[in-house]
Write an enzyme that holds these catalytic residues in place. Structure first.
Site, mmCIF file in Angstrom:
data_model
loop_
_atom_site.group_PDB
_atom_site.id
_atom_site.type_symbol
_atom_site.label_atom_id
_atom_site.label_comp_id
_atom_site.label_asym_id
_atom_site.label_seq_id
_atom_site.Cartn_x
_atom_site.Cartn_y
_atom_site.Cartn_z
ATOM 1 N N GLU A 101 30.843 73.168 14.553
ATOM 2 C CA GLU A 101 31.907 72.677 13.672
ATOM 3 C C GLU A 101 31.415 72.764 12.228
ATOM 4 O O GLU A 101 31.939 72.112 11.343
ATOM 5 C CB GLU A 101 32.332 71.265 14.048
ATOM 6 N N CYS A 133 32.478 67.990 18.658
ATOM 7 C CA CYS A 133 31.218 67.972 19.428
ATOM 8 C C CYS A 133 31.395 68.465 20.863
ATOM 9 O O CYS A 133 30.433 68.480 21.638
ATOM 10 C CB CYS A 133 30.621 66.568 19.413
ATOM 11 N N HIS A 188 27.015 62.791 25.299
ATOM 12 C CA HIS A 188 27.040 63.197 23.896
ATOM 13 C C HIS A 188 26.545 61.985 23.105
ATOM 14 O O HIS A 188 27.078 60.879 23.263
ATOM 15 C CB HIS A 188 28.459 63.576 23.474
HETATM 16 N N1 COA Z 1 20.002 44.120 12.912
HETATM 17 C C1 COA Z 1 20.314 44.708 14.095
HETATM 18 N N2 COA Z 1 21.545 45.214 14.384
HETATM 19 C C2 COA Z 1 22.489 45.131 13.423
HETATM 20 C C3 COA Z 1 22.232 44.556 12.161
HETATM 21 C C4 COA Z 1 20.931 44.042 11.916
HETATM 22 N N3 COA Z 1 20.596 43.494 10.741
HETATM 23 N N4 COA Z 1 23.366 44.637 11.439
HETATM 24 C C5 COA Z 1 24.310 45.241 12.201
HETATM 25 N N5 COA Z 1 23.765 45.554 13.406
HETATM 26 C C6 COA Z 1 24.420 46.255 14.523
HETATM 27 C C7 COA Z 1 25.871 45.833 14.740
HETATM 28 O O1 COA Z 1 25.954 44.645 15.511
HETATM 29 C C8 COA Z 1 26.394 47.058 15.473
HETATM 30 O O2 COA Z 1 25.975 47.020 16.833
HETATM 31 P P1 COA Z 1 27.072 46.952 18.032
HETATM 32 O O3 COA Z 1 27.959 48.163 17.850
HETATM 33 O O4 COA Z 1 26.246 47.053 19.258
HETATM 34 O O5 COA Z 1 27.798 45.675 17.860
HETATM 35 C C9 COA Z 1 25.640 48.219 14.832
HETATM 36 O O6 COA Z 1 24.501 47.624 14.180
HETATM 37 C C10 COA Z 1 26.459 48.997 13.804
HETATM 38 O O7 COA Z 1 26.843 48.157 12.782
HETATM 39 P P2 COA Z 1 28.370 47.979 12.314
HETATM 40 O O8 COA Z 1 28.369 47.156 11.100
HETATM 41 O O9 COA Z 1 29.191 47.527 13.490
HETATM 42 O O10 COA Z 1 28.880 49.450 12.020
HETATM 43 P P3 COA Z 1 28.663 50.415 10.773
HETATM 44 O O11 COA Z 1 29.597 50.059 9.672
HETATM 45 O O12 COA Z 1 27.219 50.539 10.438
HETATM 46 O O13 COA Z 1 29.162 51.791 11.397
HETATM 47 C C11 COA Z 1 29.351 53.621 12.909
HETATM 48 C C12 COA Z 1 28.644 52.299 12.598
HETATM 49 C C13 COA Z 1 28.811 54.200 14.207
HETATM 50 C C14 COA Z 1 30.862 53.366 13.067
HETATM 51 C C15 COA Z 1 29.108 54.599 11.716
HETATM 52 O O14 COA Z 1 27.736 54.893 11.660
HETATM 53 C C16 COA Z 1 29.894 55.887 11.799
HETATM 54 O O15 COA Z 1 31.025 55.979 11.358
HETATM 55 N N6 COA Z 1 29.264 56.963 12.385
HETATM 56 C C17 COA Z 1 29.891 58.263 12.503
HETATM 57 C C18 COA Z 1 30.929 58.333 13.615
HETATM 58 C C19 COA Z 1 30.359 58.322 14.997
HETATM 59 O O16 COA Z 1 29.216 58.666 15.207
HETATM 60 N N7 COA Z 1 31.211 57.950 15.982
HETATM 61 C C20 COA Z 1 30.785 57.889 17.374
HETATM 62 C C21 COA Z 1 31.803 58.398 18.345
HETATM 63 S S1 COA Z 1 32.052 60.140 18.179
#
Ligand code: COA
Length: 414
Positions: free
Chosen positions: A81, A113, A244
């Protein structure tokens, strides 16, 4: 008729950014990245690498290790992609760099993906259609994962490629004839024309992934042969479950969903595990999934190559004892299309298990945040390879709207 992957070879870029550097620069707690997302390091291409060189370097390593004459390849599929042109496919640059012959069908596949799996299934069908003729296909999944600097997706970037040789009587994975698929038009992750960074509705993309997993796994479960007994769980027939993996924690979320669905469908098994579901799911994850995601935690998201990086890493880590064992594989591409299927690792896997991935990971150069941001800014510049470069090919830059590639002097390539 046994058809599947005879051998895999991975390639990762020359640079690596540790998560502590990113966490400090973005003022995010390190534990959020290492525990919340499960990422340790992120692979970063230097300016001399792009998706074409990642794909070609994986392909060259594969053909060399397998001692295959490029002229034997009758189908070359590159799944990505990270296209470099709206019309000219990545695969035709790779075809040229690898010296593959003119009597070869070449095209590029895109579905976020999922495309690597679409390419593998297309190649498997093409080999089967040869009715016993010795057809050989080269499938390469390659991507550079990019999100906006400072966005929640930034720590889940990465880059890499996995090449697979598809043929009869494979030694790495016999692909099941049945699979379960699931497609649905959703806007969870996309990249409008002209944008280099993906747009993503992150939390929604996780929901879409899990819904597609339920759909594809349910479709596969009913097609499993021999059919499951009413109280039998499919995961009990599998040694490892591969997913994935956009970030390692996603594999834990996915496996939790899958085992719950599977155990619920197996009455007696469900009554046995329900009172201690979290504990049972965690134990199953440790045994059946954790050993598959080591490389992803050190490379980051490789989009359509991610599932295959897990397979390459598992084969290399486990080797000969995997012979005769069965794997479950789940592929998800945003947008979306998903597929669940299984495969048996042949007893002869010991001869093809070492893909050189551990050596590649160890040889990378660690960069700091300034160098990382410089690489992002110079992504289309091309350039000279750094001292640690382990590839055969480099991207020289764009001249007159044409991309130029070159071969690294033989003595410099590892
Ligand atoms: N210590 C430990 N863990 C922590 C933390 C800390 N200080 N602060 C937050 N976390 C955890 C949260 O609880 C969460 O875990 P959980 O999902 O098991 O509840 C995780 O860290 C992620 O944090 P969160 O704030 O929920 O999300 P984010 O804003 O960081 O975004 C994604 C996470 C995955 C949505 C983001 O990285 C993203 O958009 N990625 C690209 C898209 C993707 O990969 N999608 C997947 C499907 S294709």
């Amino acid at each position: 008729m046994s058809v599947g992957i005879d051998r895999l070879a991975a390639y990762v870029p020359a640079y690596v950014l540790p998560m502590d550097a990113l966490a400090a620069a973005r003022n995010v707690p390190l534990e959020k990245l290492t525990h919340g997302l499960g990422v340790r390091e992120m692979a970063i291409p230097p300016p001399c690498e792009d998706v074409v060189t990642l794909a070609a370097n994986a392909g060259a390593r594969l053909l060399r290790a397998a001692e295959v004459d490029p002229g034997e390849i009758g189908l070359l599929l590159v799944a990505t992609e990270t296209a470099v042109d709206h019309a000219k496919p990545v695969g035709i640059f790779v075809h040229d760099l690898l010296g593959i012959g003119v009597h070869c069908r070449v095209f590029e596949l895109k579905h976020a993906c999922y495309a690597g799996t679409a390419a593998l299934m297309t190649a498997v069908d093409w080999v089967r259609a040869g009715r016993g003729g010795r057809r050989r296909a080269l499938v390469i999944a390659a991507d550079v994962a990019r999100y906006e600097l400072g966005s929640p997706g930034e720590p889940t970037q990465g880059a890499g490629a996995v090449a697979m040789l598809v043929q009869h009587d494979p030694r790495a994975l016999q692909v099941s004839e049945e699979s379960g698929v699931w497609a649905s038009n959703v806007y969870d992750f996309w990249r409008p024309l002209g944008r280099r960074e993906a747009l993503v509705d992150g939390k929604y993309s996780i929901e879409c992934y899990l819904d597609a997993l339920a759909g594809a796994f349910g479709a596969y479960r009913s097609r499993e042969r021999p059919a499951l007994e009413p109280d039998e769980a499919l995961v009990d027939r599998l040694a490892y479950c591969l997913y994935h993996v956009p970030f390692p924690k996603m594999a834990a979320k996915a496996h939790r969903r899958l085992v719950e669905l599977d155990w619920r469908a197996a009455g007696v098994r469900w009554r046995e595990v329900e009172p201690r579901l979290d504990e049972a799911a965690a134990a199953s994850y440790d045994a059946q999934v954790a050993p598959t995601i080591e490389a992803v935690a050190r490379v980051g998201n490789t989009y359509t190559a991610s599932l295959w990086l897990c397979l390459a890493s598992l084969l290399e880590r486990t080797g000969r004892p995997l012979g005769g064992r069965r794997l479950g594989l789940f592929s998800y591409g945003s947008g979306s299309c998903a597929e669940y299927f299984t495969g048996v690792v042949p007893g002869s896997v010991g001869a093809v298990a070492d893909g050189g991935l551990a050596r590649l990971l160890a040889a990378r150069t660690t960069i700091d945040i300034d160098e990382y941001e410089r690489c992002i800014g110079a992504a289309d510049a091309g350039g000279e390879p750094p001292a640690s470069f382990a590839g055969d090919f480099v991207f020289r830059g764009v001249r007159n709207d044409r991309r130029e590639y070159g071969r690294v002097a033989a003595e410099a390539a590892a």
